[in-house]
Scaffold this active site. Structure first.
Site, PDB file in Angstrom:
ATOM      1  N   HIS A   5      -2.747   6.592   4.596  1.00  0.00           N
ATOM      2  CA  HIS A   5      -1.615   5.661   4.694  1.00  0.00           C
ATOM      3  C   HIS A   5      -0.303   6.195   4.121  1.00  0.00           C
ATOM      4  CE1 HIS A   5      -0.487   1.119   5.013  1.00  0.00           C
ATOM      5  NE2 HIS A   5      -0.023   1.869   5.992  1.00  0.00           N
ATOM      6  N   ASP A  22      -4.129  -0.803  -5.562  1.00  0.00           N
ATOM      7  CA  ASP A  22      -2.856  -0.266  -5.054  1.00  0.00           C
ATOM      8  C   ASP A  22      -1.750  -1.313  -5.093  1.00  0.00           C
ATOM      9  OD1 ASP A  22      -4.006  -1.801  -3.007  1.00  0.00           O
ATOM     10  OD2 ASP A  22      -3.211  -0.520  -1.412  1.00  0.00           O
ATOM     11  N   ASN A  23      -2.155  -2.580  -5.137  1.00  0.00           N
ATOM     12  CA  ASN A  23      -1.202  -3.695  -5.258  1.00  0.00           C
ATOM     13  C   ASN A  23      -2.038  -4.913  -5.617  1.00  0.00           C
ATOM     14  OD1 ASN A  23      -1.103  -2.915  -1.891  1.00  0.00           O
ATOM     15  ND2 ASN A  23      -2.142  -4.801  -2.517  1.00  0.00           N
ATOM     16  N   CYS A  50       0.773  -1.252   0.000  1.00  0.00           N
ATOM     17  CA  CYS A  50       0.000   0.000   0.000  1.00  0.00           C
ATOM     18  C   CYS A  50       0.797   1.292   0.000  1.00  0.00           C
ATOM     19  CB  CYS A  50      -0.873   0.084   1.256  1.00  0.00           C
ATOM     20  SG  CYS A  50      -2.121  -1.163   1.430  1.00  0.00           S
ATOM     21  N   LYS A  53      -0.023  -9.828  -3.267  1.00  0.00           N
ATOM     22  CA  LYS A  53       0.502  -8.734  -2.437  1.00  0.00           C
ATOM     23  C   LYS A  53       1.694  -9.210  -1.612  1.00  0.00           C
ATOM     24  CE  LYS A  53      -0.856  -5.472   1.180  1.00  0.00           C
ATOM     25  NZ  LYS A  53      -1.876  -5.065   2.169  1.00  0.00           N
TER      26      LYS A  53
END
Ligand SMILES: *[C@@H]1O[C@H](CO)[C@@H](O)[C@H](O)[C@H]1NC(C)=O
Ligand SMILES: *[C@@H]1O[C@H](CO)[C@@H](O)[C@H](O)[C@H]1NC(C)=O
Ligand SMILES: *[C@@H]1O[C@H](CO)[C@@H](O)[C@H](O)[C@H]1NC(C)=O
Ligand SMILES: *[C@@H]1O[C@H](CO)[C@@H](O)[C@H](O)[C@H]1NC(C)=O
Ligand SMILES: *[C@@H]1O[C@H](CO)[C@@H](O)[C@H](O)[C@H]1NC(C)=O
Length: 484
Positions: free
Chosen positions: A129, A272-273, A73, A291
């Site tokens: 984040h 995001d991944n 992330c 991930k």
């Protein structure tokens, strides 16, 4: 004759001016980030998933087949916002924990700051984040006119608590009245409000980093009930989370239509991944792993673009795009001049017309930091991909786990160093089934030399231990800036 030439000349000039005037109109831009969504977790790839809104946008627009993100992330979000490879801004290691006194480097202006210079009104709802140890690190100080959501990396989707304390804000103030409002509903509600309140004398930018479908696996029951054929409770709930995400996307789309903004809006959607397989039931089939790994399953993101300003649509674009490209691409779409001394490439022409990508190489990640166990080094040049040493936490190819038994992942014990190397031709072999370093030592040498050049530009990871000063008990029991 001369008169005719003159008339034709004038006509040409006039049409150029008209085209220019048209392209000068700044689009509204909605940038949606789905958290931990897998390659195979959307209906346009997997007919078992119920995502009608996402599928419609993807099919009407351009599905991106080689859109790369970071393995986790924080680095991906930093790349989206700053256009700098995370290994060059010290944010390449793992993800920030809430109490760490660090944030995405303040050396670089963020995307919304640049968009404000172009006249945009800027809004964000969801998960930040990118660090919050001081106010300067937080969304409203990094270019967003409004922010609603949380600063950390994950939390309970209903209570909005993490580590025993609330992490939820409406602008600067703790948002305490959302207990039992599921994350996706609260975040979408803010987005819809921002759209409704928008004064259309300005262009509009919305960043939607949804908390779904990140762990913990929670969802209102009616969404879980949409998947009676998925026997595994975890995967069933996870699928429900994907469908809430889809409903949120649908509500935002509808709000844009109701406001008369939809036809002028560029929608960008990306994960995001890769999907998280470790206890989170996401799925990246047929790609390898997920991930926390530099394999394609961890880094090749589900992504598409949609909007009337795209000239070629309803197809799959195979050009290489990287997370760092979004900032210059968006600035270009917004009529600005992208910053050129960062890592991103302006892909706006390529996406608009379907012409070849400007990019032919990128670094998956470069991370020498020892603990926790994430150190990575991998590069893509042309069709070839080289991994040096540890590829990530687990390995293998997994179908959706819709059976009752838990999925056994093949875990990889952490090791340090640059070997063994792995070489793949990800165009001929996108599933990374044939490791070919032994056959092509000269290609290995070339990619290693390139990676060594990049390594010289590496900034050491800013990854300090959690500060005791971050304890929310010092801030009225709410996770808050003030500890760096
Ligand atoms: C369950 O998994 C199989 C593959 O093992 C897949 O073909 C099927 O579509 C899945 N069903 C659902 C409802 O997800
Ligand atoms: C930020 O800029 C300062 C001063 O130029 C420099 O010392 C530092 O290394 C930079 N940090 C990052 C992450 O680029
Ligand atoms: C979408 O809008 C409907 C109607 O207002 C609402 O009931 C639903 O909760 C919304 N869903 C999300 C994810 O925001
Ligand atoms: C929108 O902004 C313009 C320019 O600042 C202003 O003149 C107008 O009154 C605003 N409209 C509304 C409805 O606030
Ligand atoms: C998308 O990428 C995959 C894997 O590289 C490839 O097999 C497929 O042909 C591509 N799809 C399109 C439509 O180009």
């Amino acid at each position: 004759m001369a008169f005719l030439n003159k008339a034709i000349f004038l006509l040409v000039v006039l049409s150029i001016l008209l085209v220019e005037a048209d392209s000068l109109k700044q689009p509204h831009i909605v940038f949606i980030v789905a958290d931990d969504l897998g390659w195979n977790d959307v209906g346009f790839r997997n007919p078992s998933m119920i995502t009608p809104n996402i599928d419609k946008l993807a099919r009407e627009g351009v599905i991106l087949n080689q859109s790369y993100v970071q393995p986790v992330c924080t680095p991906s979000r930093s790349a989206f916002m700053s256009s700098v490879f995370p290994f060059k801004s010290g944010i390449q290691h793992y993800v920030l924990e809430s109490g760490q006194p660090a944030c995405s480097s303040l050396n670089y202006t963020f995307l919304p700051q640049e968009l404000k210079k172009l006249g945009y009104s800027t809004h964000a709802a969801g998960k930040w984040h990118l660090g919050f140890c001081k106010w300067a690190c937080t969304p409203t100080f990094r270019g967003f006119d409004t922010f609603f959501g949380f600063y950390g990396g994950g939390e309970d989707h209903f209570t909005h608590y993490t580590g025993g304390y609330l992490d939820y804000r409406d602008q600067f103030l703790p948002a305490t009245e959302y207990k039992n409002v599921f994350s996706a509903m609260a975040h979408t509600e803010h987005a819809v409000r921002a759209i409704k309140n928008h004064n259309q004398s300005q262009p509009f930018f919305l960043y939607m980093p949804y908390q779904v479908v990140h762990a913990p696996v929670q969802v209102p029951k009616q969404y879980e009930d949409m998947y009676p054929n998925v026997l595994n409770e975890g995967r069933r709930k996870f699928c429900g989370m994907v469908s809430v995400l889809d409903e949120g996307v649908g509500n935002i789309t509808q709000a844009l239509k109701d406001a008369g903004m939809y036809d002028d809006t560029l929608i960008i959607f990306t994960a995001d991944n890769g999907g998280e397989l470790l206890g989170n039931f996401a799925n990246n089939w047929p790609l390898r792993a997920g991930k926390h790994t530099v394999y394609e399953g961890g880094t090749r993101g589900t992504a598409f673009v949609h909007g009337s300003m795209l000239q070629k649509t309803q197809y799959t674009y195979n050009g290489m795009i990287h997370a760092v490209d979004w900032m210059p691409t968006i600035i270009s779409a917004a009529g600005g001049t992208p910053i050129t001394d960062r890592d991103g490439m302006d892909q706006w022409d390529s996406l608009q017309s379907g012409s070849p990508s400007k990019r032919s190489e990128f670094v998956y990640n470069l991370d020498d930091f020892p603990e926790p166990l994430e150190g990575h080094a991998a590069i893509r040049m042309g069709d070839m991909k080289l991994i040096e040493g540890y590829p990530g936490r687990y390995d293998g190819w997994y179908l959706p786990n819709n059976k009752t038994k838990t999925q056994k992942l093949h875990m990889i014990p952490y090791f340090t160093g640059d070997s063994p190397v792995q070489l793949y031709n990800v165009i001929d072999d996108p599933l990374e089934k044939n490791e070919i370093s032994a056959q092509y030592p000269e290609v290995v040498a070339k990619l290693q030399a390139r990676l060594a050049e990049y390594r010289k530009q590496m900034v050491p990871a800013d990854f300090p231990p959690v500060s005791p000063l971050s304890n929310p008990k010092y801030y009225g029991d709410v996770w808050s800036p003030g500890f760096c």
